[in-house]
Design an enzyme around this catalytic site. Structure first.
Site, short mmCIF file in Angstrom:
data_model
loop_
_atom_site.label_atom_id
_atom_site.label_comp_id
_atom_site.label_asym_id
_atom_site.label_seq_id
_atom_site.Cartn_x
_atom_site.Cartn_y
_atom_site.Cartn_z
N GLY A 21 0.82 -1.20 0.00
CA GLY A 21 0.00 0.00 0.00
C GLY A 21 0.85 1.25 0.00
O GLY A 21 0.58 2.22 -0.71
N ARG A 25 7.29 1.78 1.02
CA ARG A 25 7.65 0.37 1.19
C ARG A 25 8.09 -0.22 -0.15
O ARG A 25 8.99 -1.05 -0.20
CB ARG A 25 6.49 -0.44 1.76
CG ARG A 25 6.90 -1.85 2.22
CD ARG A 25 5.72 -2.66 2.71
NE ARG A 25 5.06 -1.98 3.81
CZ ARG A 25 3.76 -2.09 4.07
NH1 ARG A 25 2.99 -2.85 3.31
NH2 ARG A 25 3.23 -1.46 5.10
N ARG A 44 1.72 11.09 -9.04
CA ARG A 44 1.05 11.23 -7.75
C ARG A 44 1.84 10.61 -6.60
O ARG A 44 1.28 10.24 -5.57
CB ARG A 44 -0.37 10.64 -7.79
CG ARG A 44 -1.31 11.37 -8.74
CD ARG A 44 -2.66 10.68 -8.83
NE ARG A 44 -3.56 11.41 -9.71
CZ ARG A 44 -4.69 12.01 -9.32
NH1 ARG A 44 -5.03 11.98 -8.05
NH2 ARG A 44 -5.45 12.65 -10.19
N ARG A 88 -0.28 -8.57 -3.46
CA ARG A 88 -0.34 -7.48 -2.48
C ARG A 88 0.48 -7.86 -1.26
O ARG A 88 0.38 -8.99 -0.75
CB ARG A 88 -1.80 -7.23 -2.09
CG ARG A 88 -1.96 -6.38 -0.83
CD ARG A 88 -3.35 -5.83 -0.66
NE ARG A 88 -3.68 -5.55 0.74
CZ ARG A 88 -3.12 -4.61 1.50
NH1 ARG A 88 -2.17 -3.84 1.00
NH2 ARG A 88 -3.50 -4.45 2.76
N SER A 91 -0.23 -4.53 5.33
CA SER A 91 -0.36 -4.67 6.78
C SER A 91 -1.82 -4.89 7.14
O SER A 91 -2.72 -4.57 6.34
CB SER A 91 0.19 -3.43 7.50
OG SER A 91 -0.47 -2.26 7.05
N ASP A 205 -0.99 -4.52 14.05
CA ASP A 205 -1.67 -4.16 15.30
C ASP A 205 -2.78 -5.16 15.54
O ASP A 205 -3.10 -5.98 14.66
CB ASP A 205 -2.24 -2.74 15.22
CG ASP A 205 -3.20 -2.56 14.06
OD1 ASP A 205 -4.42 -2.57 14.30
OD2 ASP A 205 -2.75 -2.42 12.90
N ARG A 219 6.57 -0.54 9.74
CA ARG A 219 5.73 -1.12 8.68
C ARG A 219 6.39 -0.94 7.31
O ARG A 219 6.24 -1.78 6.42
CB ARG A 219 4.35 -0.46 8.69
CG ARG A 219 3.59 -0.70 9.98
CD ARG A 219 2.25 0.01 10.01
NE ARG A 219 1.76 0.11 11.38
CZ ARG A 219 0.52 0.37 11.71
NH1 ARG A 219 -0.39 0.54 10.79
NH2 ARG A 219 0.15 0.44 12.98
#
Length: 234
Positions: A21, A25, A44, A88, A91, A205, A219
């Site tokens: 996402g 990362r 973007r 994908r 997290s 979490d 993350r």
């Protein structure tokens, strides 16, 4: 060909794209694991890279947060750039007490509270599932690496801040492993286009325990077990 959201040219993406996402990362993964890496998209701020991993061409690109965002990027990768597989790497928040921080989830299917599938005009409810061969390969790799993993259902929600703070507990009672925000759209898009998709998640979490949650930097840079499984099966 380029789109309003992707400046890459034809041939810039490998047949398999890993999609975190967070675009940072994607940057971390590309810079630390790929050789001969080049940036192919920056529109973007949604960074995309292509390089090689153990001699195999692999691409990595951010998806953004939520189903509308991954829906756009995955559709364009599949249709405009000839991508066949999207994995994908995200997290998630645990919904089960035996699913702990930093455990890896290999998503077999995705529930949703979204109306995403209404566009297909189906006479019922669509069960969005991952591609079995990718799932099987991920399980095999996780076993070989002695990674603590779980296989099962996740809930892809449209809502991060839900007005009903206890809404997630209904999914918990159905044995759903964790909550995230993208997989239903990814699996549905892949099914509609005849492509393949899988989701690997690291628990960041917990909604059912008092384990301390991970930081944004953790993350971004430390969920490497999930990343390495994805790279090996790409």
């Amino acid at each position: 060909m380029p789109t309003p959201h992707n400046e890459a040219k034809k041939g810039d993406f490998a047949k398999t794209v890993l999609m975190p996402g967070d675009p940072l990362r994607a940057k971390f993964l590309a810079e630390n694991y790929l050789e001969d890496v080049r940036q192919v998209n920056g529109v973007r701020g949604m960074l995309g890279y292509t390089g090689t991993y153990k001699g195999k061409e692999v691409s990595i690109m951010g998806s953004g947060m939520g189903m509308p965002s991954i829906g756009i990027y995955s559709y364009e990768l599949y249709t405009n750039y000839g991508v066949e597989n999207i994995i994908r790497i995200g997290s998630a928040g645990s919904l089960q007490k035996d699913v702990h921080i930093r455990d890896v989830i290999i998503a077999q299917g995705a529930c949703t509270d979204s109306a995403w599938a209404h566009q297909y005009e189906l006479p019922g409810t669509f069960s969005a599932i991952s591609s079995y061969d990718l799932l099987e390969a991920a399980v095999k790799e996780a076993k070989e690496k002695n990674i603590k993993y779980h296989v099962g259902n996740v809930i892809a929600s449209d809502l991060f801040y839900h007005a009903d703070g206890e809404a997630a507990m209904s999914w918990c009672k159905m044995g759903v492993l964790a909550v995230e925000m993208e997989s239903y759209a990814l699996f549905s898009t892949a099914a509609y286009l005849g492509k393949k998709a899988l989701t690997l998640l690291t628990i960041s979490d917990s909604l059912v325990s008092d384990e301390p949650e991970t930081t944004a930097e953790e993350r971004e840079k430390t969920f490497t077990a999930m990343m390495e499984v994805a790279l090996e099966i790409a």
